[in-house]
Design an enzyme around this catalytic site. Structure first.
Site, mmCIF file in Angstrom:
data_model
loop_
_atom_site.group_PDB
_atom_site.id
_atom_site.type_symbol
_atom_site.label_atom_id
_atom_site.label_comp_id
_atom_site.label_asym_id
_atom_site.label_seq_id
_atom_site.Cartn_x
_atom_site.Cartn_y
_atom_site.Cartn_z
ATOM 1 N N GLU A 1 1.994 10.114 -4.938
ATOM 2 C CA GLU A 1 1.463 11.475 -4.972
ATOM 3 C C GLU A 1 2.480 12.465 -4.423
ATOM 4 O O GLU A 1 3.290 12.114 -3.572
ATOM 5 C CB GLU A 1 0.253 11.593 -4.038
ATOM 6 C CG GLU A 1 -0.913 10.762 -4.414
ATOM 7 C CD GLU A 1 -1.957 10.774 -3.283
ATOM 8 O OE1 GLU A 1 -2.786 9.871 -3.291
ATOM 9 O OE2 GLU A 1 -1.911 11.656 -2.420
ATOM 10 N N CYS B 1 5.111 18.386 -0.365
ATOM 11 C CA CYS B 1 5.035 17.134 0.388
ATOM 12 C C CYS B 1 5.290 15.988 -0.594
ATOM 13 O O CYS B 1 4.594 15.884 -1.607
ATOM 14 C CB CYS B 1 3.635 17.033 1.012
ATOM 15 S SG CYS B 1 3.350 15.500 1.888
ATOM 16 N N CYS C 1 2.934 1.446 1.671
ATOM 17 C CA CYS C 1 3.683 1.486 2.935
ATOM 18 C C CYS C 1 3.385 0.210 3.692
ATOM 19 O O CYS C 1 2.251 -0.271 3.689
ATOM 20 C CB CYS C 1 3.275 2.701 3.762
ATOM 21 S SG CYS C 1 4.168 2.807 5.336
ATOM 22 N N CYS D 1 -0.593 1.771 9.508
ATOM 23 C CA CYS D 1 -1.252 2.620 10.505
ATOM 24 C C CYS D 1 -2.757 2.592 10.244
ATOM 25 O O CYS D 1 -3.204 2.640 9.094
ATOM 26 C CB CYS D 1 -0.715 4.046 10.448
ATOM 27 S SG CYS D 1 1.038 4.123 10.846
ATOM 28 N N CYS E 1 -4.746 5.237 7.927
ATOM 29 C CA CYS E 1 -4.010 5.770 6.779
ATOM 30 C C CYS E 1 -4.359 5.025 5.492
ATOM 31 O O CYS E 1 -4.316 3.796 5.437
ATOM 32 C CB CYS E 1 -2.514 5.661 7.058
ATOM 33 S SG CYS E 1 -1.495 6.053 5.644
ATOM 34 N N CYS F 1 -3.550 11.966 2.598
ATOM 35 C CA CYS F 1 -2.420 11.661 1.747
ATOM 36 C C CYS F 1 -2.438 10.184 1.376
ATOM 37 O O CYS F 1 -2.650 9.328 2.219
ATOM 38 C CB CYS F 1 -1.139 11.965 2.498
ATOM 39 S SG CYS F 1 -0.082 13.033 1.590
HETATM 40 S S1 SF4 Z 1 0.851 6.918 8.350
HETATM 41 FE FE1 SF4 Z 1 0.576 5.666 6.492
HETATM 42 S S2 SF4 Z 1 2.329 6.156 5.182
HETATM 43 FE FE2 SF4 Z 1 2.822 6.861 7.275
HETATM 44 S S3 SF4 Z 1 3.903 5.120 8.216
HETATM 45 FE FE3 SF4 Z 1 1.728 4.868 8.748
HETATM 46 S S4 SF4 Z 1 0.910 3.527 7.132
HETATM 47 FE FE4 SF4 Z 1 2.871 4.321 6.400
#
Ligand code: SF4
Length: 375
Positions: free
Chosen positions: A112, A125, A132, A136, A139, A366
């Site tokens: 995105e 952005c 990823c 986290c 997220c 996001c």
């Molecule tokens: S916030 Fe999401 S995209 Fe960013 S580093 Fe952590 S897991 Fe990865």
């Protein structure tokens, strides 16, 4: 919080069955572009013409390159400008001035980008990875795992497309210019270091070799990959560094941002401070305010103390109310709690601005749109 151990994937190379994106003109340095057009039997100066079309006229279409003979442009574009991004969905908010785009990459991976137009500036952005590996806890992208790194051209294409749409007057407010780029979409930019740095070089290189943006208007975010932060400080390109901290104490941060078990809060803040010392650029601290999780007044005080312990005037705090992921038990802090958190930081002398949550109504956090499509 469960305390469930997570596996971090910090690897740079892509993994799994996905392959490398096809070579694109933008992956190449100016010297390599000359070599590539020569190999195709064209005169060396064609490289500069192509760069001007791409970075100045913001087009990769053979039809638009009317200063090149038809046969040449068909050959050059056919070989050097493969279509890397396909627009699948566009969602708008704020009267059309926030535009979120879901892209399919050549192998079906999805990413995105979000364009936000404000009076006097426009910010894009962008995503640097499909998925990823850093997991986290709050997220949507982290829940996908790492599919693969994006190539330089796949990242730059997100930027060109937004700059083109603005220049063409497709975003309300009349024809405009893209002024800011933030690496805050899907992925951890510093886990895809080489392609991200090459992208930064394309963004700041003067025309016609790049987009000619100001380095200070390019923000690279990280959850605190300390060796890569230190490397970034030595690049000699003073981009803005944003450290996503989300907690000032290791116990909580290791649950929210598992990479903290590798590099602690203090190590990440020390590295951010070194970045300021080497570049002179004030560092941003990002802090997603999560109700009853990390929004306590004592945590604001601890954060203020830790930042001040390294010096004054080197840092700026950006708390942002959490964009909740559907199905998650976490949500944004109460406005009154948010105000108290901000007031405490300011009382410590830390310049603090609550980040706006533009686009949150279009699909929340996001990575959420791509995560849903991937499922
Ligand atoms: S916030 Fe999401 S995209 Fe960013 S580093 Fe952590 S897991 Fe990865």
């Amino acid at each position: 919080m469960t305390g469930t151990p997570v596996t971090l994937d910090l690897s740079s190379p892509s993994r799994g069955p996905r392959g490398k994106p096809p070579r694109h003109f933008v992956d190449l340095t100016p010297e390599q572009r000359v070599a590539a057009v020569t190999e195709l039997g064209e005169k060396p100066f064609r490289a500069k013409q192509l760069a001007t079309h791409y970075f100045t006229h913001l087009t990769a279409s053979a039809d638009a390159m009317t200063d090149l003979p038809k046969a040449s442009r068909d050959r050059l574009v056919g070989d050097l400008f493969p279509q890397l991004l396909t627009k699948v969905r566009t969602m708008t908010a704020d009267g059309g001035t926030t535009v979120k785009t879901l892209w399919h990459l050549f192998d079906g991976a999805k990413v995105e980008s979000v364009l936000m137009r404000y009076p006097g500036r426009s910010t894009l952005c962008i995503s640097s990875q499909a998925g990823c590996g850093l997991a986290c806890a709050f997220c949507a992208t982290g829940k996908m795992g790492l599919l693969r790194n994006l190539s330089t051209a796949e990242i730059v294409e997100q930027v060109r497309e937004a700059a083109r749409a603005l220049a063409a007057g497709e975003v309300p407010g009349g024809p405009g210019r893209l002024t800011n780029v933030v690496f805050m979409g899907m992925g951890e930019p510093l886990a895809n270091y080489k392609a991200v740095m090459e992208t930064v070089r394309r963004l700041v290189a003067p025309a016609p070799d790049g987009l000619g943006m100001s380095a200070r208007n390019v923000t690279v975010s990280t959850v605190g990959m300390v060796p890569a932060m230190d490397r970034l400080a030595d690049e000699g390109i003073p981009v803005t560094l944003a450290l996503s901290l989300h907690a000032p104490d290791d116990e909580l941060r290791s649950e929210l941002v598992p990479v903290n078990t590798r590099w602690s809060v203090d190590e990440a803040i020390d590295s951010a401070h070194r970045y300021f010392e080497r570049t002179g650029r004030r560092v941003s601290i990002e802090y997603a305010l999560i109700r009853d999780v990390n929004d306590h007044a004592w945590r604001a005080d601890l954060l203020g103390e830790k930042l001040n312990a390294r010096g004054k005037g080197w840092v700026h705090c950006n708390p942002i109310p959490l964009n909740p992921v559907p199905g998650s038990r976490w949500t944004a802090s109460d406005p009154a709690v948010e105000q108290e958190f901000v007031a405490r930081l300011r009382a410590h002398g830390i310049p603090t601005t609550v980040r706006d949550t533009r686009g949150s109504e279009i699909d929340g956090a996001c990575g959420q749109l791509a995560a849903e499509e991937t499922r």
